[in-house]
Design a protein around this motif. Structure first.
Motif, PDB file in Angstrom:
ATOM      1  N   ALA A  45     -23.277 -46.078  17.579  1.00  0.00           N
ATOM      2  CA  ALA A  45     -24.405 -45.776  16.693  1.00  0.00           C
ATOM      3  C   ALA A  45     -24.586 -46.837  15.617  1.00  0.00           C
ATOM      4  CB  ALA A  45     -24.194 -44.403  16.051  1.00  0.00           C
ATOM      5  N   GLU A  46     -23.491 -47.439  15.169  1.00  0.00           N
ATOM      6  CA  GLU A  46     -23.555 -48.449  14.117  1.00  0.00           C
ATOM      7  C   GLU A  46     -23.587 -49.875  14.669  1.00  0.00           C
ATOM      8  OE1 GLU A  46     -20.659 -47.831  11.068  1.00  0.00           O
ATOM      9  OE2 GLU A  46     -21.165 -45.699  10.822  1.00  0.00           O
ATOM     10  N   ASP A  47     -23.739 -49.984  16.002  1.00  0.00           N
ATOM     11  CA  ASP A  47     -23.845 -51.286  16.667  1.00  0.00           C
ATOM     12  C   ASP A  47     -22.626 -52.167  16.359  1.00  0.00           C
ATOM     13  OD1 ASP A  47     -25.074 -53.096  18.369  1.00  0.00           O
ATOM     14  OD2 ASP A  47     -26.216 -54.071  16.760  1.00  0.00           O
ATOM     15  N   LEU A  48     -21.444 -51.559  16.486  1.00  0.00           N
ATOM     16  CA  LEU A  48     -20.206 -52.268  16.150  1.00  0.00           C
ATOM     17  C   LEU A  48     -19.287 -52.456  17.359  1.00  0.00           C
ATOM     18  CD1 LEU A  48     -19.339 -50.446  12.792  1.00  0.00           C
ATOM     19  CD2 LEU A  48     -20.285 -52.753  13.054  1.00  0.00           C
ATOM     20  N   LEU A  49     -19.772 -52.128  18.542  1.00  0.00           N
ATOM     21  CA  LEU A  49     -18.909 -52.193  19.723  1.00  0.00           C
ATOM     22  C   LEU A  49     -18.396 -53.602  19.993  1.00  0.00           C
ATOM     23  CD1 LEU A  49     -20.907 -49.824  22.092  1.00  0.00           C
ATOM     24  CD2 LEU A  49     -18.674 -49.372  21.087  1.00  0.00           C
ATOM     25  N   ASP A  50     -19.170 -54.610  19.628  1.00  0.00           N
ATOM     26  CA  ASP A  50     -18.768 -55.997  19.881  1.00  0.00           C
ATOM     27  C   ASP A  50     -18.020 -56.625  18.722  1.00  0.00           C
ATOM     28  OD1 ASP A  50     -19.953 -56.004  22.411  1.00  0.00           O
ATOM     29  OD2 ASP A  50     -21.903 -56.597  21.609  1.00  0.00           O
ATOM     30  N   SER A  51     -18.017 -55.964  17.564  1.00  0.00           N
ATOM     31  CA  SER A  51     -17.411 -56.587  16.389  1.00  0.00           C
ATOM     32  C   SER A  51     -16.150 -55.897  15.893  1.00  0.00           C
ATOM     33  CB  SER A  51     -18.432 -56.652  15.238  1.00  0.00           C
ATOM     34  OG  SER A  51     -18.926 -55.368  14.921  1.00  0.00           O
ATOM     35  N   VAL A  52     -15.931 -54.652  16.287  1.00  0.00           N
ATOM     36  CA  VAL A  52     -14.723 -53.927  15.862  1.00  0.00           C
ATOM     37  C   VAL A  52     -13.874 -53.647  17.098  1.00  0.00           C
ATOM     38  CG1 VAL A  52     -13.808 -51.814  14.845  1.00  0.00           C
ATOM     39  CG2 VAL A  52     -15.856 -52.868  13.883  1.00  0.00           C
ATOM     40  N   PRO A  53     -12.735 -54.293  17.234  1.00  0.00           N
ATOM     41  CA  PRO A  53     -11.854 -54.015  18.385  1.00  0.00           C
ATOM     42  C   PRO A  53     -11.408 -52.560  18.375  1.00  0.00           C
ATOM     43  CG  PRO A  53     -11.175 -56.010  17.225  1.00  0.00           C
ATOM     44  CD  PRO A  53     -12.176 -55.331  16.348  1.00  0.00           C
ATOM     45  N   PHE A  54     -11.435 -51.951  19.547  1.00  0.00           N
ATOM     46  CA  PHE A  54     -11.111 -50.525  19.652  1.00  0.00           C
ATOM     47  C   PHE A  54     -10.186 -50.284  20.838  1.00  0.00           C
ATOM     48  CE2 PHE A  54     -12.188 -46.376  21.646  1.00  0.00           C
ATOM     49  CZ  PHE A  54     -11.738 -45.544  20.636  1.00  0.00           C
ATOM     50  N   GLU A  55      -9.209 -49.395  20.648  1.00  0.00           N
ATOM     51  CA  GLU A  55      -8.297 -49.048  21.733  1.00  0.00           C
ATOM     52  C   GLU A  55      -7.933 -47.576  21.655  1.00  0.00           C
ATOM     53  OE1 GLU A  55      -4.539 -51.050  21.435  1.00  0.00           O
ATOM     54  OE2 GLU A  55      -4.135 -50.301  19.406  1.00  0.00           O
ATOM     55  N   VAL A  56      -7.567 -47.034  22.813  1.00  0.00           N
ATOM     56  CA  VAL A  56      -7.048 -45.677  22.897  1.00  0.00           C
ATOM     57  C   VAL A  56      -5.597 -45.765  23.334  1.00  0.00           C
ATOM     58  CG1 VAL A  56      -7.277 -43.413  23.968  1.00  0.00           C
ATOM     59  CG2 VAL A  56      -9.324 -44.780  23.522  1.00  0.00           C
ATOM     60  N   VAL A  57      -4.704 -45.192  22.549  1.00  0.00           N
ATOM     61  CA  VAL A  57      -3.273 -45.208  22.855  1.00  0.00           C
ATOM     62  C   VAL A  57      -2.912 -43.842  23.432  1.00  0.00           C
ATOM     63  CG1 VAL A  57      -0.957 -45.563  21.937  1.00  0.00           C
ATOM     64  CG2 VAL A  57      -2.899 -46.800  20.937  1.00  0.00           C
ATOM     65  N   PRO A  58      -2.570 -43.774  24.717  1.00  0.00           N
ATOM     66  CA  PRO A  58      -2.404 -42.476  25.368  1.00  0.00           C
ATOM     67  C   PRO A  58      -1.126 -41.749  24.963  1.00  0.00           C
ATOM     68  CG  PRO A  58      -1.835 -44.239  26.884  1.00  0.00           C
ATOM     69  CD  PRO A  58      -2.382 -44.901  25.652  1.00  0.00           C
ATOM     70  N   GLY A  59      -1.127 -40.459  25.255  1.00  0.00           N
ATOM     71  CA  GLY A  59       0.037 -39.628  24.966  1.00  0.00           C
ATOM     72  C   GLY A  59       0.088 -38.433  25.896  1.00  0.00           C
ATOM     73  N   ILE A  60       0.981 -37.510  25.617  1.00  0.00           N
ATOM     74  CA  ILE A  60       1.154 -36.321  26.453  1.00  0.00           C
ATOM     75  C   ILE A  60       0.188 -35.244  25.981  1.00  0.00           C
ATOM     76  CG2 ILE A  60       2.751 -34.514  27.163  1.00  0.00           C
ATOM     77  CD1 ILE A  60       5.033 -36.509  26.634  1.00  0.00           C
ATOM     78  N   PRO A  61      -0.790 -34.856  26.825  1.00  0.00           N
ATOM     79  CA  PRO A  61      -1.739 -33.821  26.402  1.00  0.00           C
ATOM     80  C   PRO A  61      -1.114 -32.428  26.411  1.00  0.00           C
ATOM     81  CG  PRO A  61      -2.208 -34.515  28.645  1.00  0.00           C
ATOM     82  CD  PRO A  61      -1.111 -35.403  28.147  1.00  0.00           C
ATOM     83  N   ALA A  62      -1.794 -31.501  25.756  1.00  0.00           N
ATOM     84  CA  ALA A  62      -1.250 -30.155  25.588  1.00  0.00           C
ATOM     85  C   ALA A  62      -1.026 -29.457  26.919  1.00  0.00           C
ATOM     86  CB  ALA A  62      -2.190 -29.329  24.706  1.00  0.00           C
ATOM     87  N   PHE A  63      -1.927 -29.668  27.897  1.00  0.00           N
ATOM     88  CA  PHE A  63      -1.722 -28.955  29.159  1.00  0.00           C
ATOM     89  C   PHE A  63      -0.506 -29.477  29.908  1.00  0.00           C
ATOM     90  CE2 PHE A  63      -5.098 -32.080  30.409  1.00  0.00           C
ATOM     91  CZ  PHE A  63      -4.408 -32.775  31.387  1.00  0.00           C
ATOM     92  N   ASN A  64      -0.157 -30.755  29.721  1.00  0.00           N
ATOM     93  CA  ASN A  64       1.073 -31.273  30.319  1.00  0.00           C
ATOM     94  C   ASN A  64       2.304 -30.653  29.672  1.00  0.00           C
ATOM     95  OD1 ASN A  64      -0.546 -34.235  30.957  1.00  0.00           O
ATOM     96  ND2 ASN A  64       0.767 -33.354  32.504  1.00  0.00           N
ATOM     97  N   ALA A  65       2.279 -30.570  28.354  1.00  0.00           N
ATOM     98  CA  ALA A  65       3.405 -29.978  27.642  1.00  0.00           C
ATOM     99  C   ALA A  65       3.575 -28.516  28.041  1.00  0.00           C
ATOM    100  CB  ALA A  65       3.188 -30.099  26.135  1.00  0.00           C
ATOM    101  N   ALA A  66       2.465 -27.792  28.101  1.00  0.00           N
ATOM    102  CA  ALA A  66       2.530 -26.380  28.489  1.00  0.00           C
ATOM    103  C   ALA A  66       3.047 -26.233  29.910  1.00  0.00           C
ATOM    104  CB  ALA A  66       1.149 -25.739  28.347  1.00  0.00           C
ATOM    105  N   ALA A  67       2.544 -27.063  30.817  1.00  0.00           N
ATOM    106  CA  ALA A  67       2.967 -26.980  32.215  1.00  0.00           C
ATOM    107  C   ALA A  67       4.455 -27.242  32.368  1.00  0.00           C
ATOM    108  CB  ALA A  67       2.160 -27.961  33.062  1.00  0.00           C
ATOM    109  N   ALA A  68       4.975 -28.213  31.621  1.00  0.00           N
ATOM    110  CA  ALA A  68       6.404 -28.539  31.707  1.00  0.00           C
ATOM    111  C   ALA A  68       7.258 -27.350  31.290  1.00  0.00           C
ATOM    112  CB  ALA A  68       6.716 -29.750  30.839  1.00  0.00           C
ATOM    113  N   LEU A  69       6.817 -26.630  30.274  1.00  0.00           N
ATOM    114  CA  LEU A  69       7.580 -25.478  29.798  1.00  0.00           C
ATOM    115  C   LEU A  69       7.467 -24.292  30.747  1.00  0.00           C
ATOM    116  CD1 LEU A  69       6.629 -25.749  26.024  1.00  0.00           C
ATOM    117  CD2 LEU A  69       8.905 -26.124  26.997  1.00  0.00           C
ATOM    118  N   LEU A  70       6.388 -24.250  31.499  1.00  0.00           N
ATOM    119  CA  LEU A  70       6.170 -23.124  32.415  1.00  0.00           C
ATOM    120  C   LEU A  70       6.794 -23.334  33.785  1.00  0.00           C
ATOM    121  CD1 LEU A  70       2.441 -22.411  31.547  1.00  0.00           C
ATOM    122  CD2 LEU A  70       4.381 -20.929  31.012  1.00  0.00           C
ATOM    123  N   GLY A  71       7.032 -24.574  34.170  1.00  0.00           N
ATOM    124  CA  GLY A  71       7.588 -24.869  35.491  1.00  0.00           C
ATOM    125  C   GLY A  71       6.763 -25.930  36.183  1.00  0.00           C
TER     126      GLY A  71
END
Length: 250
Positions: free
Chosen positions: A97-123
């Protein structure tokens, strides 16, 4: 650099190494107050911290973008995975929206989502195809949510349910469960996990016919089995199909 950083379920033991590195290098850490509390204290030392309460997502994101435009290393922290019902999408929307996609470096750092954590505890309830649905209608019309739940049940997906019940929408969970019951029997296993890998953790299993919605809140993830899911030794198992192709006994 603007980073959407996943904290995982909440335990420091489950914070991904890359997420820890990004937090160590950050100049500014931004997040919902409860999520800031999940950041190990040593990673907050010497950092500027900006937090808000509930419903402050846009304000937090705009502040993070503002700092990133100044060349600062900004980490926007999210519980679970930043790209699943969290802040990664909103940050991208604001950059767009602010036309910053080319000027501000952006990254997503992944992690363990809640459904994975729940599934591990359930089996092993997510061993076959599954759908994940949030029952929060703050941003999505309830009619759309209910349709998605019903179609996921009809397609025989295991269903992981986020944000199942709050005081303001106490009836939504029962409505969703009734939609699932149209396609699942009352003996279908259901896993209930509250505060996975955090203080106050609660894990139990029941059936679609015996689930008490009163024991469920916004900190709970539900996992509703499909037609093949069964209880095994106190755990929940959704078979992948090996038993039909191979002899599993010795």
């Amino acid at each position: 650099m603007l980073s959407a950083v996943s904290l995982g379920p909440g335990s420091p033991d489950l914070l991904a190494p890359l997420a820890r590195t990004v937090l160590e290098r950050a100049d500014v850490i931004v997040g919902y107050g409860k999520y800031i509390e999940l950041v190990p204290s040593e990673l907050l030392e010497g950092k500027e911290v900006f937090s808000t309460g509930m419903m402050g997502e846009v304000e937090r994101s705009q502040k993070a973008v503002e700092h990133a435009r100044q060349g600062r290393r900004v980490a926007v922290v999210c519980s679970g995975d930043a790209g699943i019902y969290a802040m990664a999408g909103l940050l991208l929307e604001i950059l767009e929206a602010e036309d910053l996609l080319d000027s501000v470096p952006f990254e997503v750092v992944p992690g363990i989502p809640a459904f994975n954590a729940a599934a591990a505890l359930l089996g092993a309830p997510l061993m076959h195809d599954f759908a994940c649905v949030s029952l929060s209608d703050l941003l999505t019309p309830w009619e759309v949510i209910e349709k998605r739940v019903r179609l996921a049940a009809e397609a025989d997906f295991v269903i992981a349910i986020y944000n199942p019940r709050s005081r303001k929408r106490a009836d939504h969970l029962e409505t969703a469960l009734n939609a699932i019951r149209e396609h699942r029997g009352p003996d279908t296993p259901v896993g209930v996990v509250r505060n996975a890998y955090r203080e106050g953790q609660e894990v139990f299993s029941c059936t679609l016919g015996t689930l008490d919605p009163g024991r469920v809140d916004m900190l709970t993830v539900l996992v509703v089995g499909n037609s093949a899911t069964r209880a095994v030794g106190g755990k929940i198992l959704t078979p992948r199909g090996y038993h039909a192709k191979y002899d599993l006994s010795r």
